[in-house]
Design an enzyme around this catalytic site. Structure first.
Site, PDB file in Angstrom:
ATOM      1  N   LYS A 127       0.865  -1.189   0.000  1.00 52.82           N
ATOM      2  CA  LYS A 127       0.000   0.000   0.000  1.00 52.82           C
ATOM      3  C   LYS A 127       0.895   1.230   0.000  1.00 52.82           C
ATOM      4  O   LYS A 127       2.046   1.171   0.439  1.00 52.82           O
ATOM      5  CB  LYS A 127      -0.883   0.018   1.258  1.00 52.82           C
ATOM      6  CG  LYS A 127      -2.134   0.861   1.136  1.00 52.82           C
ATOM      7  CD  LYS A 127      -3.286   0.104   0.493  1.00 52.82           C
ATOM      8  CE  LYS A 127      -4.529   0.946   0.378  1.00 52.82           C
ATOM      9  NZ  LYS A 127      -5.701   0.131   0.016  1.00 52.82           N
TER      10      LYS A 127
HETATM   11  P1  NAD Z   1     -13.302   7.798  -2.366  1.00 49.60           P
HETATM   12  O1  NAD Z   1     -12.255   8.827  -2.193  1.00 49.60           O
HETATM   13  O2  NAD Z   1     -13.895   7.596  -3.707  1.00 49.60           O
HETATM   14  O3  NAD Z   1     -14.515   8.062  -1.340  1.00 49.60           O
HETATM   15  C1  NAD Z   1     -14.281   8.198   0.039  1.00 49.60           C
HETATM   16  C2  NAD Z   1     -15.593   8.587   0.684  1.00 49.60           C
HETATM   17  O4  NAD Z   1     -15.403   8.637   2.100  1.00 49.60           O
HETATM   18  C3  NAD Z   1     -16.090   9.977   0.282  1.00 49.60           C
HETATM   19  O5  NAD Z   1     -17.489   9.944   0.101  1.00 49.60           O
HETATM   20  C4  NAD Z   1     -15.735  10.833   1.474  1.00 49.60           C
HETATM   21  O6  NAD Z   1     -16.571  11.963   1.625  1.00 49.60           O
HETATM   22  C5  NAD Z   1     -15.943   9.857   2.605  1.00 49.60           C
HETATM   23  N1  NAD Z   1     -15.264  10.269   3.828  1.00 49.60           N
HETATM   24  C6  NAD Z   1     -13.971  10.686   3.967  1.00 49.60           C
HETATM   25  N2  NAD Z   1     -13.736  11.029   5.234  1.00 49.60           N
HETATM   26  C7  NAD Z   1     -14.894  10.818   5.915  1.00 49.60           C
HETATM   27  C8  NAD Z   1     -15.280  10.996   7.260  1.00 49.60           C
HETATM   28  N3  NAD Z   1     -14.433  11.445   8.170  1.00 49.60           N
HETATM   29  N4  NAD Z   1     -16.567  10.670   7.608  1.00 49.60           N
HETATM   30  C9  NAD Z   1     -17.433  10.209   6.698  1.00 49.60           C
HETATM   31  N5  NAD Z   1     -17.112  10.027   5.397  1.00 49.60           N
HETATM   32  C10 NAD Z   1     -15.860  10.332   5.012  1.00 49.60           C
HETATM   33  O7  NAD Z   1     -12.654   6.449  -1.802  1.00 49.60           O
HETATM   34  P2  NAD Z   1     -13.066   4.963  -2.138  1.00 49.60           P
HETATM   35  O8  NAD Z   1     -12.170   4.470  -3.222  1.00 49.60           O
HETATM   36  O9  NAD Z   1     -14.546   4.849  -2.287  1.00 49.60           O
HETATM   37  O10 NAD Z   1     -12.581   4.207  -0.805  1.00 49.60           O
HETATM   38  C11 NAD Z   1     -13.409   4.114   0.344  1.00 49.60           C
HETATM   39  C12 NAD Z   1     -12.913   2.977   1.217  1.00 49.60           C
HETATM   40  O11 NAD Z   1     -12.921   1.764   0.448  1.00 49.60           O
HETATM   41  C13 NAD Z   1     -11.484   3.107   1.757  1.00 49.60           C
HETATM   42  O12 NAD Z   1     -11.401   2.486   3.007  1.00 49.60           O
HETATM   43  C14 NAD Z   1     -10.675   2.305   0.750  1.00 49.60           C
HETATM   44  O13 NAD Z   1      -9.445   1.850   1.287  1.00 49.60           O
HETATM   45  C15 NAD Z   1     -11.629   1.173   0.493  1.00 49.60           C
HETATM   46  N6  NAD Z   1     -11.387   0.442  -0.747  1.00 49.60           N
HETATM   47  C16 NAD Z   1     -11.390   1.072  -1.951  1.00 49.60           C
HETATM   48  C17 NAD Z   1     -11.175   0.331  -3.107  1.00 49.60           C
HETATM   49  C18 NAD Z   1     -11.247   0.942  -4.483  1.00 49.60           C
HETATM   50  O14 NAD Z   1     -11.154   0.197  -5.455  1.00 49.60           O
HETATM   51  N7  NAD Z   1     -11.422   2.242  -4.627  1.00 49.60           N
HETATM   52  C19 NAD Z   1     -10.940  -1.044  -3.017  1.00 49.60           C
HETATM   53  C20 NAD Z   1     -10.971  -1.653  -1.767  1.00 49.60           C
HETATM   54  C21 NAD Z   1     -11.200  -0.908  -0.646  1.00 49.60           C
END
Ligand code: NAD
Length: 437
Positions: A127
């Site tokens: 990561k």
């Molecule tokens: P993203 O940046 O597209 O979205 C993140 C979301 O979280 C946004 O809506 C943001 O407003 C919200 N957020 C941020 N801080 C916050 C807070 N303090 N309180 C409430 N909401 C908050 O990110 P993403 O890619 O959707 O990733 C979200 C989660 O999923 C992370 O934990 C990431 O590690 C995990 N993840 C993502 C992927 C991927 O393919 N993108 C894969 C596996 C896991």
């Protein structure tokens, strides 16, 4: 030597013995260590390799200096951690966030080791991240930051070494800059060095929605086993980005009601269900859910007790505390985010009979289609989206079934079962490879 403890309900204390880490009580690294401690008793003779899981193989901290648009120079702190490479090259996303720390990236890289092994993908875990508020940078500054970071971590990434992908606040454009920078540095176009790229640069169809789709696929299977109907089901989603937005969209399309949404701008509620497409347009325009006319604004604290059947944490780690676990009305939790549930909360949820589909299975759709992208890049032969979705559904379905059977056999949670399946694979590889020299 630092010794920090965090007792879990069984009285076991995960101990961080790494001198360069000083974890706080709710740290994601301690959460991960507590999860490993729950698994070691189930690993038999392989447990002698258990310490391997508690130490990242390689952690790189880099200084990322860039020239700002106003002519000043600013320095940002960047990381790339390769937690374990026993089963294959490192694989895992890159996060841009002001709160990113080495310790957080270590935990996220370790969860990638577990996730890749639990699903059976031929990767280790890695990561990366930069401590930065990307919304405060111009596009040109963001590009310079990304390119300099890529050059700095270029000594350990590569299509056969370690393959980054998008995570919080990073996207296909950032992957395109990373791919270009790496390619310029090695003197050849290397599409396989990152995944989550734009389609014309060797990206894969289905990648953007793959993680949210995986949440939907594994969630639907869990609902089937719980004999709950998707139609009319009330869902609360924290995080309305790539993962939460897509999961909400797919559940809404299948008849579920999205009754509560929280993101970094606020919390909105509507017990009749929200128009998810309209909410997606609102977020694209305004940058967050706050002010959405199709729901009522509510204090952030109300989100956790909002009446719902399913809770999907899809924002950041450590969000479901023991207190929030006590107040949720959900019967099922689908972990879209990585590490959203603290170990103490896991125990509360188990005692209340609330099922958790753990992150390492639930959100593995993204890395699975990243794997497809990497394979397609190497063969320069690209698959259609139906093919990709069918393969994704099959891999996740098989992985969940294997974890469910293990949970039934060992009488443990799905999380512990997923860790058992994964740790056996990782440590078996460790043992068969042996220690060199
Ligand atoms: P993203 O940046 O597209 O979205 C993140 C979301 O979280 C946004 O809506 C943001 O407003 C919200 N957020 C941020 N801080 C916050 C807070 N303090 N309180 C409430 N909401 C908050 O990110 P993403 O890619 O959707 O990733 C979200 C989660 O999923 C992370 O934990 C990431 O590690 C995990 N993840 C993502 C992927 C991927 O393919 N993108 C894969 C596996 C896991």
């Amino acid at each position: 030597m630092t010794t920090t403890t965090l007792s879990d309900a069984a009285g076991r204390d995960p101990v961080c013995t790494l001198s360069y880490i000083h974890p706080k009580a709710d740290s994601p690294w301690l959460t991960y260590l507590a999860q490993v401690d729950r698994v070691l008793p189930h690993l038999g003779p392989l447990a002698r390799w258990g310490e391997t899981l508690k130490r990242p193989k390689r952690s790189l901290i880099v200084d990322v200096p860039i020239e700002m648009d106003d002519g000043s120079v600013q320095h940002f702190e960047g990381y790339r951690v390769q937690h374990n490479l026993s089963r294959g090259p490192g694989k895992g996303g890159v996060r841009y966030h002001p709160d990113v720390t080495l310790e957080e990236v270590m935990a996220l890289s370790a969860w990638m080791t577990i996730k890749n092994a639990a699903v059976g993908l031929p990767y280790g875990g890695a990561k990366g991240g930069i401590r930065v508020s990307p919304s405060k940078l111009s596009r040109k500054e963001l590009e310079r930051l990304t390119r300099r970071y890529t050059s700095e971590i270029g000594i350990i990434i590569g299509p056969q070494q370690d393959i980054p992908a998008p995570d919080v606040n990073t996207n296909s454009q950032i992957m395109a800059w990373m791919m270009d920078t790496y390619s310029m540095n090695v003197g050849a176009t290397a599409t396989g060095v990152v995944t989550g790229k734009p389609i014309p640069l060797g990206g894969s169809l289905g990648r953007v929605k793959a993680t949210g789709r995986g949440v939907f696929v594994t969630g639907s299977e869990a609902l089937r086993r719980l004999k709950l109907d998707r139609k009319g089901l009330r869902i609360a989603v924290q995080g309305f980005g790539n993962v939460g937005g897509t999961a909400a969209e797919l559940f809404a399309q299948s008849g579920s009601l999205i009754v509560a949404v929280q993101d970094h701008t606020g919390t909105i509620l509507n017990d009749k269900g929200m128009d998810v497409s309209a909410l997606q347009r609102h977020v694209a325009e305004k940058g967050g859910v706050s002010g959405f006319p199709g729901a009522q604004a509510a204090p952030n604290a109300d989100f956790w007790a909002a009446p719902c059947d399913v809770l999907i944490p899809a924002a950041l780690e450590g969000q479901i505390t023991a207190e929030r676990a006590r107040s949720t009305t959900a019967k099922l939790i689908l972990e879209g985010a990585n590490g959203p549930t603290l170990p103490a909360a896991d125990d509360v949820l188990a005692s209340r009979g609330i099922l958790v589909v753990p992150d390492v299975i639930c959100n593995a759709g993204g890395v699975t289609v990243s794997y497809f992208e990497w394979v397609q890049d190497f063969s320069s032969f690209f698959w259609d989206e139906d093919d990709i979705n069918a393969r994704l559904d099959k891999i996740l379905g098989n992985a969940l079934a294997r974890v469910w059977d293990t949970a039934d056999q060992l009488h443990v949670s799905l999380r512990t079962a997923a860790f058992v399946v994964a740790c056996e694979r990782v440590l078996q590889a460790r043992e068969e490879r042996g220690l060199y020299p």
